[in-house]
Scaffold this motif. Structure first.
Motif, PDB file in Angstrom:
ATOM      1  N   LYS A   4       0.861  -1.190   0.000  1.00 29.37           N
ATOM      2  CA  LYS A   4       0.000   0.000   0.000  1.00 29.37           C
ATOM      3  C   LYS A   4       0.895   1.237   0.000  1.00 29.37           C
ATOM      4  N   ALA A   5       0.684   2.096  -0.964  1.00 23.94           N
ATOM      5  CA  ALA A   5       1.502   3.312  -1.060  1.00 23.94           C
ATOM      6  C   ALA A   5       0.989   4.385  -0.110  1.00 23.94           C
ATOM      7  N   GLY A   6       1.914   5.185   0.393  1.00 26.61           N
ATOM      8  CA  GLY A   6       1.542   6.298   1.261  1.00 26.61           C
ATOM      9  C   GLY A   6       2.454   7.497   1.018  1.00 26.61           C
ATOM     10  N   ILE A   7       2.165   8.578   1.739  1.00 30.12           N
ATOM     11  CA  ILE A   7       2.985   9.789   1.618  1.00 30.12           C
ATOM     12  C   ILE A   7       4.053   9.739   2.722  1.00 30.12           C
ATOM     13  N   LEU A   8       5.324   9.703   2.316  1.00 31.31           N
ATOM     14  CA  LEU A   8       6.404   9.588   3.309  1.00 31.31           C
ATOM     15  C   LEU A   8       6.981  10.950   3.700  1.00 31.31           C
ATOM     16  N   GLY A   9       6.753  11.959   2.870  1.00 31.98           N
ATOM     17  CA  GLY A   9       7.266  13.294   3.173  1.00 31.98           C
ATOM     18  C   GLY A   9       6.740  14.283   2.153  1.00 31.98           C
ATOM     19  N   CYS A  10       6.851  15.569   2.470  1.00 30.88           N
ATOM     20  CA  CYS A  10       6.348  16.578   1.529  1.00 30.88           C
ATOM     21  C   CYS A  10       7.127  17.882   1.693  1.00 30.88           C
ATOM     22  N   GLY A  11       7.095  18.701   0.660  1.00 28.70           N
ATOM     23  CA  GLY A  11       7.768  20.002   0.722  1.00 28.70           C
ATOM     24  C   GLY A  11       7.209  20.917  -0.346  1.00 28.70           C
ATOM     25  N   TYR A  12       7.498  22.197  -0.219  1.00 29.90           N
ATOM     26  CA  TYR A  12       7.021  23.137  -1.242  1.00 29.90           C
ATOM     27  C   TYR A  12       8.002  24.285  -1.371  1.00 29.90           C
ATOM     28  N   TYR A  13       7.884  24.981  -2.486  1.00 31.94           N
ATOM     29  CA  TYR A  13       8.740  26.143  -2.719  1.00 31.94           C
ATOM     30  C   TYR A  13       7.938  27.207  -3.457  1.00 31.94           C
ATOM     31  N   LEU A  14       8.089  28.431  -2.998  1.00 27.58           N
ATOM     32  CA  LEU A  14       7.474  29.565  -3.693  1.00 27.58           C
ATOM     33  C   LEU A  14       8.532  30.632  -3.922  1.00 27.58           C
ATOM     34  N   GLU A 298       3.567  21.485   7.385  1.00 28.18           N
ATOM     35  CA  GLU A 298       4.671  22.169   8.086  1.00 28.18           C
ATOM     36  C   GLU A 298       4.152  23.056   9.209  1.00 28.18           C
ATOM     37  N   ALA A 299       2.948  23.607   9.021  1.00 31.13           N
ATOM     38  CA  ALA A 299       2.367  24.489  10.043  1.00 31.13           C
ATOM     39  C   ALA A 299       1.755  23.683  11.184  1.00 31.13           C
ATOM     40  N   GLY A 300       1.735  22.346  11.040  1.00 30.57           N
ATOM     41  CA  GLY A 300       1.167  21.497  12.091  1.00 30.57           C
ATOM     42  C   GLY A 300      -0.345  21.402  12.036  1.00 30.57           C
ATOM     43  N   ARG A 301      -0.929  21.908  10.934  1.00 29.34           N
ATOM     44  CA  ARG A 301      -2.395  21.858  10.818  1.00 29.34           C
ATOM     45  C   ARG A 301      -2.842  20.443  10.414  1.00 29.34           C
ATOM     46  N   ILE A 302      -2.213  19.899   9.367  1.00 26.27           N
ATOM     47  CA  ILE A 302      -2.446  18.492   9.006  1.00 26.27           C
ATOM     48  C   ILE A 302      -1.486  17.652   9.856  1.00 26.27           C
ATOM     49  N   LYS A 303      -2.045  16.600  10.462  1.00 27.81           N
ATOM     50  CA  LYS A 303      -1.218  15.748  11.342  1.00 27.81           C
ATOM     51  C   LYS A 303      -1.300  14.294  10.904  1.00 27.81           C
ATOM     52  N   LYS A 304      -0.357  13.508  11.389  1.00 26.67           N
ATOM     53  CA  LYS A 304      -0.357  12.059  11.123  1.00 26.67           C
ATOM     54  C   LYS A 304      -1.707  11.471  11.509  1.00 26.67           C
ATOM     55  N   GLY A 305      -2.221  10.606  10.641  1.00 22.84           N
ATOM     56  CA  GLY A 305      -3.493   9.947  10.932  1.00 22.84           C
ATOM     57  C   GLY A 305      -4.696  10.669  10.345  1.00 22.84           C
ATOM     58  N   ASN A 306      -4.517  11.947   9.965  1.00 21.24           N
ATOM     59  CA  ASN A 306      -5.627  12.695   9.355  1.00 21.24           C
ATOM     60  C   ASN A 306      -5.996  12.107   7.996  1.00 21.24           C
ATOM     61  N   ILE A 307      -7.275  12.224   7.668  1.00 19.34           N
ATOM     62  CA  ILE A 307      -7.730  11.843   6.325  1.00 19.34           C
ATOM     63  C   ILE A 307      -7.952  13.139   5.542  1.00 19.34           C
ATOM     64  N   VAL A 308      -7.287  13.227   4.381  1.00 22.24           N
ATOM     65  CA  VAL A 308      -7.349  14.449   3.573  1.00 22.24           C
ATOM     66  C   VAL A 308      -7.876  14.086   2.183  1.00 22.24           C
ATOM     67  N   ALA A 309      -8.862  14.848   1.710  1.00 26.90           N
ATOM     68  CA  ALA A 309      -9.453  14.595   0.391  1.00 26.90           C
ATOM     69  C   ALA A 309      -9.088  15.724  -0.576  1.00 26.90           C
ATOM     70  N   PHE A 310      -8.704  15.351  -1.794  1.00 26.54           N
ATOM     71  CA  PHE A 310      -8.311  16.315  -2.823  1.00 26.54           C
ATOM     72  C   PHE A 310      -9.302  16.259  -3.990  1.00 26.54           C
ATOM     73  N   SER A 311      -9.441  17.393  -4.685  1.00 24.59           N
ATOM     74  CA  SER A 311     -10.201  17.396  -5.930  1.00 24.59           C
ATOM     75  C   SER A 311      -9.649  18.493  -6.835  1.00 24.59           C
ATOM     76  N   ALA A 312      -9.492  18.170  -8.130  1.00 22.70           N
ATOM     77  CA  ALA A 312      -8.897  19.155  -9.049  1.00 22.70           C
ATOM     78  C   ALA A 312      -9.580  19.104 -10.409  1.00 22.70           C
ATOM     79  N   VAL A 324      -6.329  10.559   0.995  1.00 24.51           N
ATOM     80  CA  VAL A 324      -5.120   9.999   1.600  1.00 24.51           C
ATOM     81  C   VAL A 324      -5.247   9.993   3.122  1.00 24.51           C
ATOM     82  N   LYS A 325      -4.645   8.970   3.728  1.00 21.69           N
ATOM     83  CA  LYS A 325      -4.476   8.986   5.186  1.00 21.69           C
ATOM     84  C   LYS A 325      -3.026   9.381   5.396  1.00 21.69           C
ATOM     85  N   VAL A 326      -2.811  10.405   6.183  1.00 22.21           N
ATOM     86  CA  VAL A 326      -1.463  10.979   6.287  1.00 22.21           C
ATOM     87  C   VAL A 326      -0.604  10.139   7.225  1.00 22.21           C
TER      88      VAL A 326
END
Ligand SMILES: CC(C)(COP(=O)(O)OP(=O)(O)OC[C@H]1O[C@@H](n2cnc3c(N)ncnc32)[C@H](O)[C@@H]1OP(=O)(O)O)[C@@H](O)C(=O)NCCC(=O)NCCS
Length: 326
Positions: A4-14, A298-312, A324-326
């Motif tokens: 089962k694939a998951g998200i192991l890390g994330c980052g962003y740049y602006l 990074e801001a600590g708003r999304i935490k491990k175990g949270n379920i996050v839904a995307f739509s685009a 995704v389950k984080v």
């Protein structure tokens, strides 16, 4: 046992440079009030001169690698979503790989406009779950400022530059619960860069008609987005077996605050669960969702175990959703 694939890390740049609505008032016939009320955008980031898409991709990737706590050498595939490539070809993923120091790793681009992240997530997930690759560097990076006609107020006020990245691998706790993607290519003209391809090869006429820039039928895009984004969200939640109430956070493609609020209302998503940053960065195309995800993580708003839904939703037309389950 099934991987089962998951998200192991994330980052962003602006990019550092901020362009406000007041700055745009000096360039085109527009107003801060019009842009804010019609789109929700207050400012956007613009890449520095000479800073190209792979430069932004590199910085987001480095932060995602650090966040995953893995060695760069653990990465065995790079998938990059963009419609603002460094060159028409080869793939921007290849230049990003080289900038990361790789000279023997598969790397390719995914072109699905503003749905690019969901498409690339689907590819990365499939690669991991098939057992073919172990740690996929997934990047969405767009230097949209290159593709804007800065005399066209219909389009230039909407977009921004930026990049988001994730490491997708076998998750110990994190899990990509579902992905759903689709497309309808009968209306490429609704949102496209008409010039520079095989239909309108680059010529003086193409340049004179400004066909090398973004062209958009805003009304058609709006109508289709409010139909397809809820549909994609619904499909993704059904595939994941979750109800809207079980979702801790939603992140919708950041194209227009009115579209975002429409979907949130339809699914009874309260403001505190709906992650929105369009006011700061505008529409960074494929990068909006991974930027918002990494910023909230990074801001600590999304935490491990949270379920996050995307739509685009985006040019193509393309659309998709994921849970995704984080
Ligand atoms: C582009 C969009 C914000 C326009 O909002 P809208 O409320 O539909 O506005 P309209 O298209 O009705 O235009 C209203 C007027 O504002 C004008 N206008 C357009 N851009 C303007 C701007 N930046 N500043 C001031 N006026 C503007 C139009 O010319 C039009 O004038 P007219 O009535 O004299 O012709 C909206 O259609 C939209 O968000 N569409 C989807 C865009 C999108 O998501 N794109 C990316 C998809 S991934």
């Amino acid at each position: 046992m099934k991987i089962k694939a998951g998200i192991l890390g994330c980052g962003y740049y602006l990019p550092e440079k901020i362009m406000t609505n007041a700055d745009l008032e000096k360039i085109v016939d527009t107003s801060d009030e019009w842009i804010r009320t019609r789109t929700g955008i207050e400012e956007r980031r613009i890449a520095a001169e000479g800073e190209c898409t792979s430069d932004m991709a590199l910085k987001a990737a480095e932060r995602a690698i650090a966040s995953a706590g893995i060695k760069k050498e653990d990465i065995d595939l790079i998938v990059l979503a963009t419609i603002c490539p460094d060159y028409a070809w080869p793939a921007t993923a290849c230049m990003t790989a080289a900038k990361l120091g790789f000279d023997d790793i598969p790397a390719f681009d995914v072109s699905a406009a503003c749905s690019g992240f969901i498409y690339a997530l689907t590819v990365a997930r499939s690669m991991v779950e098939s057992g073919l690759y172990k740690k996929v560097l997934l990047i969405a990076a767009e230097k949209f400022s290159t593709y804007l006609d800065w005399t066209d107020r219909n389009t230039c006020v909407l977009m921004g530059d930026g990049a988001g990245a994730m490491i997708i691998g076998e998750g110990s706790t994190s899990e990509i619960m579902s992905t759903y993607i689709s497309a309808d290519g009968s209306h490429p003209d609704y949102l496209c860069q008409p010039g520079g391809g095989s239909v309108h090869p680059l010529s003086q006429e193409v340049l004179d008609k400004k066909l090398n820039f973004m062209h958009m039928n805003g009304k058609e895009i709006y109508v289709n987005a409010v139909e397809k984004m809820p549909l994609a969200l619904d499909k993704a939640m059904q595939l994941a077996g979750v109800t809207p109430e079980q979702v801790d956070f939603t992140i919708f493609h950041q194209a227009n605050i009115r579209i975002i609020q429409y979907i949130a209302k339809k699914f009874n998503v309260p403001d505190e669960k709906n992650i929105v940053n369009i006011q700061k960065y505008g529409n960074t195309s494929a990068a909006t969702i991974p930027i918002a995800f990494a910023e909230a993580w990074e801001a600590g708003r999304i935490k491990k175990g949270n379920i996050v839904a995307f739509s685009a939703f985006g040019g193509g037309l393309t659309w998709g959703g994921a849970v995704v389950k984080v």
